[in-house]
Design a protein around this motif. Sequence first.
Motif, mmCIF file in Angstrom:
data_model
loop_
_atom_site.group_PDB
_atom_site.id
_atom_site.type_symbol
_atom_site.label_atom_id
_atom_site.label_comp_id
_atom_site.label_asym_id
_atom_site.label_seq_id
_atom_site.Cartn_x
_atom_site.Cartn_y
_atom_site.Cartn_z
ATOM 1 N N GLU A 113 2.932 5.650 -9.417
ATOM 2 C CA GLU A 113 3.033 4.451 -8.579
ATOM 3 C C GLU A 113 3.155 3.203 -9.440
ATOM 4 O OE1 GLU A 113 1.232 1.164 -5.830
ATOM 5 O OE2 GLU A 113 -0.168 2.462 -6.909
ATOM 6 N N ALA A 114 2.465 3.189 -10.568
ATOM 7 C CA ALA A 114 2.547 2.037 -11.464
ATOM 8 C C ALA A 114 3.972 1.827 -11.956
ATOM 9 C CB ALA A 114 1.595 2.240 -12.649
ATOM 10 N N ILE A 115 4.656 2.923 -12.304
ATOM 11 C CA ILE A 115 6.055 2.826 -12.738
ATOM 12 C C ILE A 115 6.919 2.296 -11.595
ATOM 13 C CG2 ILE A 115 8.066 4.175 -13.464
ATOM 14 C CD1 ILE A 115 6.040 6.108 -14.832
ATOM 15 N N ASP A 116 6.700 2.819 -10.410
ATOM 16 C CA ASP A 116 7.474 2.423 -9.236
ATOM 17 C C ASP A 116 7.342 0.928 -8.957
ATOM 18 O OD1 ASP A 116 8.902 2.617 -6.750
ATOM 19 O OD2 ASP A 116 6.987 2.750 -5.705
ATOM 20 N N ILE A 117 6.114 0.447 -8.886
ATOM 21 C CA ILE A 117 5.925 -0.964 -8.515
ATOM 22 C C ILE A 117 6.351 -1.904 -9.636
ATOM 23 C CG2 ILE A 117 4.162 -0.470 -6.792
ATOM 24 C CD1 ILE A 117 2.006 -1.239 -8.795
ATOM 25 N N ALA A 118 6.262 -1.445 -10.876
ATOM 26 C CA ALA A 118 6.739 -2.272 -11.996
ATOM 27 C C ALA A 118 8.249 -2.449 -11.913
ATOM 28 C CB ALA A 118 6.342 -1.639 -13.322
ATOM 29 N N PHE A 119 8.967 -1.336 -11.744
ATOM 30 C CA PHE A 119 10.424 -1.420 -11.650
ATOM 31 C C PHE A 119 10.858 -2.234 -10.431
ATOM 32 C CE2 PHE A 119 11.350 2.681 -14.215
ATOM 33 C CZ PHE A 119 11.602 1.935 -15.351
ATOM 34 N N HIS A 152 -10.760 -4.058 -3.443
ATOM 35 C CA HIS A 152 -9.804 -5.108 -3.795
ATOM 36 C C HIS A 152 -8.455 -4.446 -4.033
ATOM 37 C CE1 HIS A 152 -7.793 -8.215 -6.164
ATOM 38 N NE2 HIS A 152 -8.751 -9.074 -5.844
ATOM 39 N N ASN A 153 -7.370 -5.123 -3.644
ATOM 40 C CA ASN A 153 -6.042 -4.534 -3.835
ATOM 41 C C ASN A 153 -5.804 -4.081 -5.270
ATOM 42 O OD1 ASN A 153 -4.946 -7.031 -1.592
ATOM 43 N ND2 ASN A 153 -4.950 -4.850 -1.115
ATOM 44 N N ALA A 154 -6.290 -4.847 -6.224
ATOM 45 C CA ALA A 154 -6.079 -4.509 -7.634
ATOM 46 C C ALA A 154 -7.060 -3.468 -8.141
ATOM 47 C CB ALA A 154 -6.177 -5.766 -8.498
ATOM 48 N N GLY A 155 -8.049 -3.109 -7.312
ATOM 49 C CA GLY A 155 -9.046 -2.137 -7.723
ATOM 50 C C GLY A 155 -10.400 -2.782 -7.931
ATOM 51 N N LYS A 206 0.874 -10.808 -11.032
ATOM 52 C CA LYS A 206 0.688 -11.482 -9.741
ATOM 53 C C LYS A 206 1.804 -11.112 -8.765
ATOM 54 C CE LYS A 206 2.950 -15.924 -10.818
ATOM 55 N NZ LYS A 206 2.726 -17.391 -10.982
ATOM 56 N N HIS A 207 2.954 -10.716 -9.302
ATOM 57 C CA HIS A 207 4.054 -10.273 -8.441
ATOM 58 C C HIS A 207 3.991 -8.761 -8.207
ATOM 59 C CE1 HIS A 207 5.805 -14.241 -8.447
ATOM 60 N NE2 HIS A 207 5.801 -14.262 -9.771
ATOM 61 N N ILE A 208 3.653 -8.006 -9.238
ATOM 62 C CA ILE A 208 3.509 -6.557 -9.059
ATOM 63 C C ILE A 208 2.444 -6.252 -8.016
ATOM 64 C CG2 ILE A 208 2.776 -4.413 -10.194
ATOM 65 C CD1 ILE A 208 4.076 -5.367 -12.748
ATOM 66 N N LEU A 209 1.375 -7.049 -8.004
ATOM 67 C CA LEU A 209 0.273 -6.812 -7.063
ATOM 68 C C LEU A 209 0.748 -6.881 -5.614
ATOM 69 C CD1 LEU A 209 -2.741 -6.236 -6.768
ATOM 70 C CD2 LEU A 209 -3.136 -8.714 -6.773
ATOM 71 N N LYS A 210 1.723 -7.735 -5.340
ATOM 72 C CA LYS A 210 2.253 -7.837 -3.980
ATOM 73 C C LYS A 210 2.948 -6.538 -3.577
ATOM 74 C CE LYS A 210 4.419 -11.672 -5.145
ATOM 75 N NZ LYS A 210 5.281 -12.890 -5.094
ATOM 76 N N VAL A 211 3.726 -5.980 -4.478
ATOM 77 C CA VAL A 211 4.421 -4.725 -4.190
ATOM 78 C C VAL A 211 3.399 -3.602 -4.011
ATOM 79 C CG1 VAL A 211 6.198 -3.108 -4.966
ATOM 80 C CG2 VAL A 211 6.390 -5.537 -5.543
ATOM 81 N N HIS A 212 2.401 -3.589 -4.889
ATOM 82 C CA HIS A 212 1.327 -2.591 -4.810
ATOM 83 C C HIS A 212 0.595 -2.683 -3.477
ATOM 84 C CE1 HIS A 212 -2.236 -0.268 -5.969
ATOM 85 N NE2 HIS A 212 -2.989 -1.331 -5.753
ATOM 86 N N GLN A 213 0.291 -3.893 -3.042
ATOM 87 C CA GLN A 213 -0.448 -4.087 -1.788
ATOM 88 C C GLN A 213 0.319 -3.513 -0.602
ATOM 89 O OE1 GLN A 213 -0.952 -8.163 -0.573
ATOM 90 N NE2 GLN A 213 -1.426 -7.530 1.513
ATOM 91 N N TYR A 214 1.605 -3.807 -0.527
ATOM 92 C CA TYR A 214 2.386 -3.332 0.614
ATOM 93 C C TYR A 214 2.759 -1.861 0.487
ATOM 94 C CZ TYR A 214 2.603 -8.171 2.105
ATOM 95 O OH TYR A 214 2.263 -9.437 2.525
ATOM 96 N N ASN A 215 2.549 -1.313 -0.701
ATOM 97 C CA ASN A 215 2.853 0.092 -0.934
ATOM 98 C C ASN A 215 1.676 0.984 -0.553
ATOM 99 O OD1 ASN A 215 4.265 2.340 -1.783
ATOM 100 N ND2 ASN A 215 3.937 1.993 -3.950
ATOM 101 N N VAL A 216 0.494 0.715 -1.126
ATOM 102 C CA VAL A 216 -0.659 1.606 -0.907
ATOM 103 C C VAL A 216 -1.950 0.871 -0.532
ATOM 104 C CG1 VAL A 216 0.253 3.355 -2.485
ATOM 105 C CG2 VAL A 216 -1.345 1.630 -3.347
ATOM 106 N N THR A 217 -1.930 -0.435 -0.470
ATOM 107 C CA THR A 217 -3.107 -1.283 -0.242
ATOM 108 C C THR A 217 -4.035 -1.261 -1.454
ATOM 109 O OG1 THR A 217 -3.013 -0.946 2.150
ATOM 110 C CG2 THR A 217 -5.070 -1.824 1.262
ATOM 111 N N CYS A 218 -4.574 -0.081 -1.767
ATOM 112 C CA CYS A 218 -5.413 0.065 -2.960
ATOM 113 C C CYS A 218 -5.509 1.544 -3.286
ATOM 114 C CB CYS A 218 -6.810 -0.524 -2.741
ATOM 115 S SG CYS A 218 -7.782 0.328 -1.476
#
Length: 384
Positions: A100-106, A63-66, A251-263
């Motif tokens: 990566e968490a810091i990156d996608i949050a910002f 799952h994208n979120a893990g 729900k918005h951070i997850l979109k950035v995470h998905q397009y960044n690393v998928t999972c």
Amino acid sequence: MEHLINNRVKQLEISGIRKFFNMVAGTEDMISLTIGQPDFPTPAHVKEAGKKAIDDNFTSYTHNAGLLELREAAADFYKKKYSVDYNPSSEVIVTTGASEAIDIAFRTILEEGTEVILPGPVYPGYEPIVRLCDAKPVYIDTREHQFKLTAELIEPYINDKTRCIVLPYPSNPTGVSMNEQELYDIAAMLEKKEIFVLADEIYSELAFERPHASIAKFLRDKTIVINGLSKSHAMTGWRIGLLYAPEYITKHILKVHQYNVTCASSISQAAALAALTNGLDDSVPMREEYRKRRDYVYKRLLEMGLETVKPDGAFYFFVKIPNVNTNSFEFALSLVEEAKVAVVPGSAFSSLGEGYFRLSYAYSLETLEEGLNRLQDYLTKNRG
């Protein structure tokens, strides 16, 4: 065609920590007290879980979120340890390391012209991402306040452009942490303001004097918590970070995470699940060893007449350079050349770190003893 490269990227520099580490790497007989890398192995049962995942062909996307089981364990971890509740289905994201968490949050919360308040001196990994978001880092001088942000220090810097305040405690590079009252005061000041808090709590399990406290306990609806297993379980290379926030943010951070690393890596997630279930207290023996090292290093630094704040978390000392006529880079370079000891120049941690050096004690007592002996000899020689 280099002129076509994104100008904001061209203006970035490699972290001063890595720059200095790379510069002295390979020097013969060097004692390096530079990198914040735990010198303990990943716990055996965690490694076995990773091996088993490979043998079981657990090598597909998750799952994208893990993995849900991992997010459940991560939520349980924060509830048990820090008394903060998160819904594992919608308020926890497993990331490729805390970085990566810091990156996608910002990238989710910042826009052009917004401002991010940071304590100075501070870990150099925030400012570059803020600038890549076309936002502005705003530093608050904490040197006369035990290197801590306080509500009183923060309030004058808040304006209509302020979008986020970073609370990176326990701190890299200073090792200081914040208590519940200090966090409560900041939360109370921010309660009616539309400002996010990014709480980087990657060193939360390495708190020596009292259990770690999270501002999310008092300001959950505005806080994005960053954590991970790199420091608590000596899993830096496994690259598992954890991001906690209310669903309207995740729900918005997850979109950035998905397009960044998928999972995050499926193998690493399997190992992380073991770490957060069977190994919930794996950090305890490591923390006790770090405490012994801290006490030893602190005693030695005081005996040398050096000025520092005694850290109550992480594994760093931020030490004032005794010769005010020498900048931190020149001091660190001279220490390398004359004593073969490497520390990190304070200027790597913003201009407010100038005049200091960071010493990591994530090394054996034998290495620390030899490094401090060399530092002492160097200071004796150069003080005349």
